[in-house]
Design a protein around this motif. Structure first.
Motif, mmCIF file in Angstrom:
data_model
loop_
_atom_site.group_PDB
_atom_site.id
_atom_site.type_symbol
_atom_site.label_atom_id
_atom_site.label_comp_id
_atom_site.label_asym_id
_atom_site.label_seq_id
_atom_site.Cartn_x
_atom_site.Cartn_y
_atom_site.Cartn_z
ATOM 1 N N ASP A 1 82.956 44.702 53.889
ATOM 2 C CA ASP A 1 82.041 43.607 53.496
ATOM 3 C C ASP A 1 82.727 42.502 52.715
ATOM 4 N N ASP A 2 83.910 42.817 52.149
ATOM 5 C CA ASP A 2 84.587 41.803 51.358
ATOM 6 C C ASP A 2 85.273 40.770 52.244
ATOM 7 N N TYR A 3 85.207 40.991 53.575
ATOM 8 C CA TYR A 3 85.888 40.093 54.520
ATOM 9 C C TYR A 3 84.896 39.418 55.446
ATOM 10 N N GLU B 1 77.613 53.417 49.769
ATOM 11 C CA GLU B 1 78.292 52.341 50.496
ATOM 12 C C GLU B 1 79.790 52.567 50.620
ATOM 13 N N GLU B 2 80.360 53.360 49.700
ATOM 14 C CA GLU B 2 81.824 53.362 49.647
ATOM 15 C C GLU B 2 82.469 54.029 50.853
ATOM 16 N N ASP C 1 91.774 49.412 48.470
ATOM 17 C CA ASP C 1 90.421 49.973 48.375
ATOM 18 C C ASP C 1 89.291 49.003 48.714
ATOM 19 N N ALA C 2 89.586 47.859 49.347
ATOM 20 C CA ALA C 2 88.508 46.909 49.653
ATOM 21 C C ALA C 2 87.601 47.455 50.752
ATOM 22 N N ARG C 3 86.352 46.973 50.743
ATOM 23 C CA ARG C 3 85.411 47.350 51.801
ATOM 24 C C ARG C 3 85.402 46.267 52.873
ATOM 25 N N ARG D 1 81.308 54.963 53.860
ATOM 26 C CA ARG D 1 80.182 54.908 54.799
ATOM 27 C C ARG D 1 80.509 55.503 56.154
ATOM 28 N N ASP E 1 94.455 46.496 44.378
ATOM 29 C CA ASP E 1 93.100 47.036 44.495
ATOM 30 C C ASP E 1 92.460 46.556 45.800
ATOM 31 N N VAL E 2 92.713 45.290 46.120
ATOM 32 C CA VAL E 2 92.178 44.741 47.369
ATOM 33 C C VAL E 2 92.818 45.433 48.575
#
Lengths: 272, 390
Positions: A98-100, A175-176, A94-96, A178, A90-91
């Motif tokens: 912002d998760d980094y 947000e997804e 599909d991660a954004r 963007r 999932d990471v």
């Protein structure tokens, strides 16, 4: 305008009544297994679509890659409650940003949204070849893992509410997707995924919960009516920026209500 | 993936929330109260505060059973909090806004888990779940709910494998229609595999079984009996008479019967007692009938089919063993050992990486394999009194 809305909300809640604390029944086996077949069909389609998407990127065909981005994602978005059980994939899929820590520039940022950033914000397929290979490999791995997985019943039934909660909490903000503004494609797929779960289990509660199913049916229909206004003749959706404030508000309200109502499905089916 | 909105996105989310506060405020208040009643935060077993870079505490130990965690987001960004078993998410709370707290309740079996703490690059914490009476009772309880996953997964298997059986029979029919003997012989062998996978249940539908899989030895007129139809009639023509002639109608009928089987299996009601009975009965049938005398007397590909049967049994035991493990771990171990023994005996018959024809397998080897399959049946049949429920 406000008063009737309040009244209908209160009425809906009153009619929903206390959740039945039923024991689960063998009748769940049919819909549970039909759901896995639905998921398997979607991940098989996802593999096929990701192959074409990766090929377009590696051929340097920017327009084609951009055209395939949103439709490829729909098969993932429909089955997200199951797909996101595998945290590593999932990471990476599909991660954004912002998760980094370093957002878009972070070397750990991969998958759909890293490619989306490249295609739209950087306007090129250059440098995305490795990300395309990785995405395809991850999606094939996901397909294999899902085939081998015995689906936990509570995750399946709870998945309808999870999809709606996620749209309500973050996705409605746009947000997804963007960089590409293809959010309406994802919304539509999330609704389809939630409605599929609901529709499969609906016959088990329809008789005893007539008011509940009437309300949920009505809210799914209301969402469909709004989304239908933004469909393109080719079967896709216009940019999220074209969604009017009024319609965004309707979607937001409906999705919140659906999330609340669908969260009671587990209890109604004895899986609380 | 669940997410952490961009700052621009957050603005929109706030606007959406503000709108909802107006139009749906009463509903939200009501819902919040109900949630609060359902998940009283005061009862949480453990409070975990997620900061910018770590969880506090970062290493948690709790006894197994039904545990609740109150997650406090002390960072400046929305977070999700997950309990991971390897790569699998065991439970999660999504979209906890900065400054907010949420409670997560989860049934935890003893073992080592990881917890996520904000950013993906942040170090994960550990969750050590110790053995407890509560966890032991939860694991040893046999409930219908524990069978829902296995029963559903077996139904998926029946649907998928019976669909494969139909497809493979269609390919066989097409090769026969084209008069291509070599292709038809290969297609016949391939077509048997998915059928063997589902045979534990398919063989219980007597009318279809008699049309799809009759053995000439059990028919009065043997190979000339009008009741000799299905797979083995085709085998007799393709391998015994080396011809595709006259087999078209037999193949058509097989495709139709398998399509019928597929529909019937899909419509069957599966229950725990049936699921528990299937693998032992299949192992017994192999031990007493197939292995001693062989079944495919013209094609001779029995060993390949026995492997497919063991795979079909393995699918069932793979689904039942997790239910069994909490109740009778010793029996689970016995079944695993008996299954390994049967697999090894069969694998030992391979020659140069391929399956020899069954007429080359001597009597003592057949006897040994039959013995290990009978032992597997004995172990499997012990499940019913332990996890059988009505």
């Amino acid at each position: 305008m406000i008063a009737p809305l309040l009244r209908s909300a209160a009425l809906g809640l009153a009619l929903a009544g206390p959740a039945l604390a039923a024991d689960p029944s063998l009748d769940l086996v049919g819909p549970l297994s039909d759901y896995k077949i639905f998921v398997a069909e979607n991940t098989a389609q996802l593999v096929t679509d990701a192959e074409a998407f990766a090929a377009a990127i590696k051929a340097g065909d920017l327009d084609r890659a951009k055209a395939l981005f949103a439709p490829t994602r729909t098969s993932y978005e429909r089955v997200e409650p199951i797909a996101e059980l595998f945290s590593d994939l999932d990471v990476s899929i599909d991660a954004r940003a912002d998760d980094y820590e370093k957002a878009e520039q972070d070397p750990g940022f991969t998958g759909f949204h890293r490619i989306e950033y490249g295609l739209w914000s950087e306007g090129t397929t250059k440098g995305l070849e490795g990300h395309a290979d990785r995405l395809l490999a991850d999606i094939r791995e996901l397909d294999g893992r899902i085939t081998a997985l015995t689906f936990p019943p509570e995750v399946v039934v709870g998945g309808a509410a999870v999809l709606m909660e996620e749209v309500a909490a973050t996705k409605i903000s746009g947000e997804e997707n963007r960089y590409s503004r293809t959010d309406l494609w994802d919304f539509d797929a999330n609704f389809e995924g939630a409605e599929k779960i609901y529709t499969l289990f609906r016959p088990l509660i329809a008789e005893d919960e007539a008011d509940f199913v009437a309300k949920v049916d009505g809210n799914f229909q209301a969402v469909k009516d709004v989304l239908a206004k933004y469909e393109t003749p080719e079967g896709g959706f216009v940019s999220y920026e074209e969604l009017s404030d009024t319609d965004r508000n309707i979607l937001s309200a409906k999705v919140n209500t659906l999330a609340e109502d669908l969260a009671t499905l587990r209890g109604k089916l004895g899986l609380g | 993936m669940t997410h952490t909105p961009s700052r621009a996105g957050l603005g929109l989310a706030v606007a959406a929330a503000a709108m909802l506060a107006v139009t749906g405020g009463a509903a939200f208040w009501y819902a919040t109260q109900r949630n609060a009643a359902a998940n009283p935060e005061a009862r949480a077993d453990m409070t975990v505060t997620v900061g910018a870079e770590t969880c506090d505490p970062q290493d948690i130990t709790v006894p197994g059973g039904n545990r609740s965690f109150q997650i406090v987001n002390a960072s400046d960004r929305p977070i999700e909090w997950e309990i991971l078993n390897g790569v699998m998410v065991v439970a999660e709370r999504e979209n906890i806004a900065p400054g907010f707290r949420q409670t997560l309740t989860v049934q935890l079996a003893p073992g080592e888990y990881a917890i996520t703490c904000g950013l993906l690059s942040n170090p994960r914490g550990t969750l050590h779940v110790t053995p407890s009476d509560e966890a032991m009772v939860a694991a040893s309880e046999v409930t219908l709910r524990k069978f829902l996953g296995p029963l559903s997964e077996y139904r998926v298997y029946l649907v998928m494998e019976s669909a494969r059986a139909v497809k493979a029979a269609e390919a066989l029919r097409d090769a026969i229609a084209a008069g291509d003997l070599a292709a038809a012989q290969a297609a016949w062998k391939a077509a048997r595999i998915p059928y063997r996978h589902i045979e534990p249940l398919a063989s219980r539908l007597a009318d279809l079984e008699n049309a799809i899989d009759p053995n000439a030895a059990y028919l009065a007129g043997q190979e000339d009996d009008p009741g000799f139809t299905g797979y083995h009639r085709l085998e007799y023509g393709l391998f015994g008479q080396n011809s595709t002639e006259g087999l078209g109608p037999v193949a058509d009928r097989l495709v139709a019967d398998l399509a019928d089987l597929s529909g019937r299996l899909k419509g069957m009601t599966l229950d725990p007692a049936l699921l528990i009975a299937l693998p032992g009965a299949m192992a017994g049938q192999l031990a007493t009938a197939h292995v001693p005398v062989g079944e495919n007397r013209h094609a001779g590909n029995d060993l390949e089919e026995l492997q497919a049967s063991l795979d079909g049994i393995g699918k069932l035991t793979g689904l039942l063993r997790p239910v069994l493990a909490g109740v009778d771990p010793a029996l689970e171990g016995d079944i695993a050992a008996a299954q390994d023994k049967a697999e090894q005996d069969l694998a030992g018959l391979r020659q140069g990486g391929a399956w020899p024809s069954y007429d080359q397998v001597p009597g003592d080897k057949r006897q040994a394999l039959a013995g290990s399959l009978a032992a597997l049946q004995t172990a499997l049949d012990r499940m019913q009194p332990v996890i059988g429920i009505n």
